[in-house]
Design a protein around this motif. Structure first.
Motif, PDB file in Angstrom:
ATOM      1  N   ILE A 116     -11.766  -9.855 -34.757  1.00 42.90           N
ATOM      2  CA  ILE A 116     -12.501 -10.682 -35.928  1.00 42.90           C
ATOM      3  C   ILE A 116     -11.844 -10.358 -37.030  1.00 42.90           C
ATOM      4  O   ILE A 116     -12.130  -9.156 -37.486  1.00 42.90           O
ATOM      5  CB  ILE A 116     -14.200 -10.603 -35.788  1.00 42.90           C
ATOM      6  CG1 ILE A 116     -14.490 -10.805 -34.373  1.00 42.90           C
ATOM      7  CG2 ILE A 116     -14.434 -11.649 -36.797  1.00 42.90           C
ATOM      8  CD1 ILE A 116     -15.907 -10.700 -34.182  1.00 42.90           C
ATOM      9  N   CYS A 117     -11.203 -11.482 -37.740  1.00 43.49           N
ATOM     10  CA  CYS A 117     -10.468 -11.380 -39.078  1.00 43.49           C
ATOM     11  C   CYS A 117     -11.533 -11.833 -40.088  1.00 43.49           C
ATOM     12  O   CYS A 117     -11.638 -13.100 -39.839  1.00 43.49           O
ATOM     13  CB  CYS A 117      -9.010 -11.808 -39.174  1.00 43.49           C
ATOM     14  SG  CYS A 117      -8.262 -11.994 -40.889  1.00 43.49           S
ATOM     15  N   TRP A 118     -12.010 -10.882 -41.019  1.00 42.08           N
ATOM     16  CA  TRP A 118     -13.137 -11.443 -41.905  1.00 42.08           C
ATOM     17  C   TRP A 118     -12.543 -11.336 -43.175  1.00 42.08           C
ATOM     18  O   TRP A 118     -13.201 -11.701 -44.234  1.00 42.08           O
ATOM     19  CB  TRP A 118     -14.548 -10.690 -41.659  1.00 42.08           C
ATOM     20  CG  TRP A 118     -14.336  -9.323 -41.675  1.00 42.08           C
ATOM     21  CD1 TRP A 118     -13.920  -8.486 -40.657  1.00 42.08           C
ATOM     22  CD2 TRP A 118     -14.461  -8.585 -42.961  1.00 42.08           C
ATOM     23  NE1 TRP A 118     -14.024  -7.207 -40.897  1.00 42.08           N
ATOM     24  CE2 TRP A 118     -14.138  -7.259 -42.122  1.00 42.08           C
ATOM     25  CE3 TRP A 118     -14.641  -8.688 -43.979  1.00 42.08           C
ATOM     26  CZ2 TRP A 118     -14.287  -5.910 -43.029  1.00 42.08           C
ATOM     27  CZ3 TRP A 118     -14.833  -7.507 -44.976  1.00 42.08           C
ATOM     28  CH2 TRP A 118     -14.442  -6.177 -44.138  1.00 42.08           C
TER      29      TRP A 118
ATOM     30  N   ARG B 165     -21.992  -6.699 -36.556  1.00 44.35           N
ATOM     31  CA  ARG B 165     -22.617  -7.458 -35.367  1.00 44.35           C
ATOM     32  C   ARG B 165     -22.982  -8.600 -35.809  1.00 44.35           C
ATOM     33  O   ARG B 165     -22.784  -9.432 -34.621  1.00 44.35           O
ATOM     34  CB  ARG B 165     -24.154  -6.415 -35.335  1.00 44.35           C
ATOM     35  CG  ARG B 165     -24.991  -6.914 -34.091  1.00 44.35           C
ATOM     36  CD  ARG B 165     -24.338  -6.840 -32.683  1.00 44.35           C
ATOM     37  NE  ARG B 165     -24.172  -5.418 -32.224  1.00 44.35           N
ATOM     38  CZ  ARG B 165     -23.962  -5.039 -31.233  1.00 44.35           C
ATOM     39  NH1 ARG B 165     -23.681  -6.036 -30.162  1.00 44.35           N
ATOM     40  NH2 ARG B 165     -23.940  -3.624 -30.663  1.00 44.35           N
ATOM     41  N   ALA B 166     -23.370  -9.107 -37.045  1.00 46.01           N
ATOM     42  CA  ALA B 166     -23.609 -10.325 -37.170  1.00 46.01           C
ATOM     43  C   ALA B 166     -22.200 -11.175 -37.011  1.00 46.01           C
ATOM     44  O   ALA B 166     -22.513 -12.427 -36.507  1.00 46.01           O
ATOM     45  CB  ALA B 166     -24.140 -10.760 -38.733  1.00 46.01           C
ATOM     46  N   ARG B 167     -21.128 -10.964 -37.611  1.00 45.77           N
ATOM     47  CA  ARG B 167     -19.849 -11.761 -37.169  1.00 45.77           C
ATOM     48  C   ARG B 167     -19.874 -11.751 -35.793  1.00 45.77           C
ATOM     49  O   ARG B 167     -19.288 -12.820 -35.374  1.00 45.77           O
ATOM     50  CB  ARG B 167     -18.842 -10.680 -38.135  1.00 45.77           C
ATOM     51  CG  ARG B 167     -18.768 -11.096 -39.520  1.00 45.77           C
ATOM     52  CD  ARG B 167     -17.559 -10.483 -40.134  1.00 45.77           C
ATOM     53  NE  ARG B 167     -17.151  -8.997 -39.668  1.00 45.77           N
ATOM     54  CZ  ARG B 167     -17.497  -8.243 -40.976  1.00 45.77           C
ATOM     55  NH1 ARG B 167     -17.989  -8.662 -42.172  1.00 45.77           N
ATOM     56  NH2 ARG B 167     -17.210  -6.833 -40.802  1.00 45.77           N
ATOM     57  N   LEU B 168     -19.903 -10.577 -35.139  1.00 39.26           N
ATOM     58  CA  LEU B 168     -19.594 -10.846 -33.765  1.00 39.26           C
ATOM     59  C   LEU B 168     -20.553 -11.925 -33.091  1.00 39.26           C
ATOM     60  O   LEU B 168     -19.843 -12.656 -32.294  1.00 39.26           O
ATOM     61  CB  LEU B 168     -20.250  -9.499 -32.892  1.00 39.26           C
ATOM     62  CG  LEU B 168     -19.967  -9.240 -31.580  1.00 39.26           C
ATOM     63  CD1 LEU B 168     -18.585  -9.646 -30.931  1.00 39.26           C
ATOM     64  CD2 LEU B 168     -20.330  -8.066 -30.883  1.00 39.26           C
ATOM     65  N   ALA B 169     -22.011 -12.072 -33.352  1.00 39.33           N
ATOM     66  CA  ALA B 169     -22.611 -12.693 -32.747  1.00 39.33           C
ATOM     67  C   ALA B 169     -22.216 -14.119 -32.926  1.00 39.33           C
ATOM     68  O   ALA B 169     -22.300 -15.208 -32.224  1.00 39.33           O
ATOM     69  CB  ALA B 169     -24.089 -12.625 -33.021  1.00 39.33           C
TER      70      ALA B 169
ATOM     71  N   ASP C 144     -12.474  -6.427 -37.491  1.00 37.55           N
ATOM     72  CA  ASP C 144     -13.651  -5.754 -36.497  1.00 37.55           C
ATOM     73  C   ASP C 144     -13.107  -6.070 -35.003  1.00 37.55           C
ATOM     74  O   ASP C 144     -12.418  -7.127 -34.713  1.00 37.55           O
ATOM     75  CB  ASP C 144     -14.869  -6.637 -36.322  1.00 37.55           C
ATOM     76  CG  ASP C 144     -15.803  -6.733 -37.672  1.00 37.55           C
ATOM     77  OD1 ASP C 144     -15.517  -5.627 -38.354  1.00 37.55           O
ATOM     78  OD2 ASP C 144     -16.467  -7.539 -38.034  1.00 37.55           O
ATOM     79  N   ALA C 145     -13.024  -4.906 -34.407  1.00 32.20           N
ATOM     80  CA  ALA C 145     -12.392  -4.918 -33.020  1.00 32.20           C
ATOM     81  C   ALA C 145     -13.391  -4.548 -32.149  1.00 32.20           C
ATOM     82  O   ALA C 145     -13.835  -3.394 -32.228  1.00 32.20           O
ATOM     83  CB  ALA C 145     -11.163  -3.918 -33.092  1.00 32.20           C
ATOM     84  N   TRP C 146     -13.405  -5.240 -31.081  1.00 30.01           N
ATOM     85  CA  TRP C 146     -14.492  -4.976 -29.688  1.00 30.01           C
ATOM     86  C   TRP C 146     -13.933  -5.116 -28.485  1.00 30.01           C
ATOM     87  O   TRP C 146     -12.963  -5.890 -28.226  1.00 30.01           O
ATOM     88  CB  TRP C 146     -15.343  -6.195 -29.839  1.00 30.01           C
ATOM     89  CG  TRP C 146     -16.256  -6.214 -31.241  1.00 30.01           C
ATOM     90  CD1 TRP C 146     -15.769  -7.124 -32.461  1.00 30.01           C
ATOM     91  CD2 TRP C 146     -17.632  -5.725 -31.597  1.00 30.01           C
ATOM     92  NE1 TRP C 146     -16.843  -6.932 -33.272  1.00 30.01           N
ATOM     93  CE2 TRP C 146     -17.988  -6.294 -32.836  1.00 30.01           C
ATOM     94  CE3 TRP C 146     -18.277  -4.706 -30.838  1.00 30.01           C
ATOM     95  CZ2 TRP C 146     -19.164  -5.487 -33.388  1.00 30.01           C
ATOM     96  CZ3 TRP C 146     -19.609  -4.450 -31.487  1.00 30.01           C
ATOM     97  CH2 TRP C 146     -19.670  -4.790 -32.738  1.00 30.01           C
ATOM     98  N   ARG C 147     -14.314  -4.079 -27.726  1.00 26.58           N
ATOM     99  CA  ARG C 147     -14.016  -4.041 -26.458  1.00 26.58           C
ATOM    100  C   ARG C 147     -15.093  -4.603 -25.636  1.00 26.58           C
ATOM    101  O   ARG C 147     -16.350  -4.206 -25.596  1.00 26.58           O
ATOM    102  CB  ARG C 147     -13.774  -2.541 -25.639  1.00 26.58           C
ATOM    103  CG  ARG C 147     -13.566  -2.609 -24.371  1.00 26.58           C
ATOM    104  CD  ARG C 147     -12.260  -3.051 -23.609  1.00 26.58           C
ATOM    105  NE  ARG C 147     -12.215  -3.056 -22.235  1.00 26.58           N
ATOM    106  CZ  ARG C 147     -11.630  -2.004 -21.586  1.00 26.58           C
ATOM    107  NH1 ARG C 147     -11.275  -0.827 -22.284  1.00 26.58           N
ATOM    108  NH2 ARG C 147     -11.603  -2.056 -20.156  1.00 26.58           N
TER     109      ARG C 147
END
Length: 332
Positions: A49-51, A8-12, A38-41
């Motif tokens: 997101i590649c981390w 969630r932090a990476r997403l933000a 991380d894959a988000w719809r």
């Protein structure tokens, strides 16, 4: 699935800089299963997101997918970028369901047609002549600078040229990823198969110049109303020989199929794309791919503890000989 606070932090962090279309505003992000990102719809778009691993994977994917031929369906790329630690890609949602989830409910005729469409898409990809800049980007050496095991693991699914697998073998020995007798056996087999390495040329522009997807199994194929609507996840795209596309079918954890089913699917791929199985030394090459990928698998569970895990068990089985390869190949 529980939403990890770190994800969630990476997403933000990414949402502050990524360009999403206006229609995605206010849509709740939904975290999706993914093996490497991380894959988000988010409403009408997917955000990946590649981390970890090679953050340049998404840049290569974007370069290739912007130049795909019409015979290779792919979602529209809306944004891609990197801030060094994270890389991201935003694509528009494409209608369809992963073929792997529908497979058991399809008739045999529909299954065959679906595999034919994948084979035709791969043939179009391999025949396509990409712009010189795209080829140069794919041909750039990797990993660069970082010679850690994680760098080699994050570079490609199949760690070839062989020097990459040898580096991982050395790391596996040092970290206790597998017992030394097994690693000795694998090293000996790799030595016997060194002449079968199609990526051994130190200059990829002189050697293999075919652009291969690198992970084109049924879970990465979207299907709707009898049609392949997208071939997803080009993040492992690379230069290589066409038969490298068969690598995912060597692993039961990817296909979920038994050997009889895999043999049938590979046979259907060969019907639509005969050149995929036309390599004279195919058995030895597939065995090499299998062993190299098996060495990489030793590093995927995040543990360095020596134990008889699935990756070791698989290596113990395949190092004995190419029997599994022979069983899944149709008669030629």
């Amino acid at each position: 699935m529980p939403i990890d606070a770190v994800s969630r932090a990476r997403l933000a962090r990414v949402l502050r800089v990524a360009r999403l279309p206006a229609e995605a505003a206010g849509m709740p992000p939904v975290l999706l299963p993914s093996d490497s990102n991380d894959a988000w719809r988010i409403g009408p778009v997917f955000l990946r997101i590649c981390w970890r691993g090679d953050r340049g994977r998404f840049a290569r994917e974007a370069a290739v997918t912007r130049a795909l031929p019409s015979g290779v369906p792919y979602p529209e790329v809306l944004d891609t970028g990197s801030d060094g630690d994270l890389a991201w890609q935003v694509t528009r949602v494409v209608e369809g369901v992963p073929l792997a989830t529908l497979w058991r409910g399809l008739s045999r005729a529909r299954q065959r047609d679906a595999v034919h469409q994948i084979g035709q898409a791969l043939a179009a990809l391999h025949a396509h002549r990409f712009p010189a800049g795209v080829v140069a980007e794919l041909a750039a050496p990797r990993p660069v600078g970082d010679t850690s095991a994680s760098a080699f693991v994050g570079a490609d699914i199949t760690p070839l040229p062989l020097r990459r697998t040898e580096a991982l073998l050395a790391a596996a020995r040092q970290e206790g990823r597998a017992d030394h007798a097994l690693l000795d056996d694998v090293a000996a087999r790799l030595g016997e198969l060194a002449d079968a390495d199609p990526l051994a040329d130190t200059d990829p522009l002189v050697g293999a110049v075919t652009c291969v997807h690198g992970d084109a199994h049924l879970a990465n194929a979207l299907w709707k109303d009898g049609r392949l609507t997208a071939l997803l996840d080009f993040e492992w795209v690379r230069l290589g020989p066409p038969d490298l596309e068969l690598e995912p079918y060597l692993r039961a954890d990817v296909t979920g199929f038994d050997e009889t089913e895999v043999r049938e699917v590979v046979g259907w791929l060969a019907e639509s794309y005969p050149a995929l199985l036309a390599t004279p030394d195919l058995v030895r090459r597939l065995w090499l791919y299998q062993l190299a990928t098996g060495v990489r698998e030793l590093f995927l569970d995040g543990s360095g503890q020596p134990r008889d895990n699935d990756a070791q068990s698989w290596l113990r089985d395949i190092v004995k000989g190419p029997d599994h390869v022979l069983r899944i190949l149709p008669s030629r």
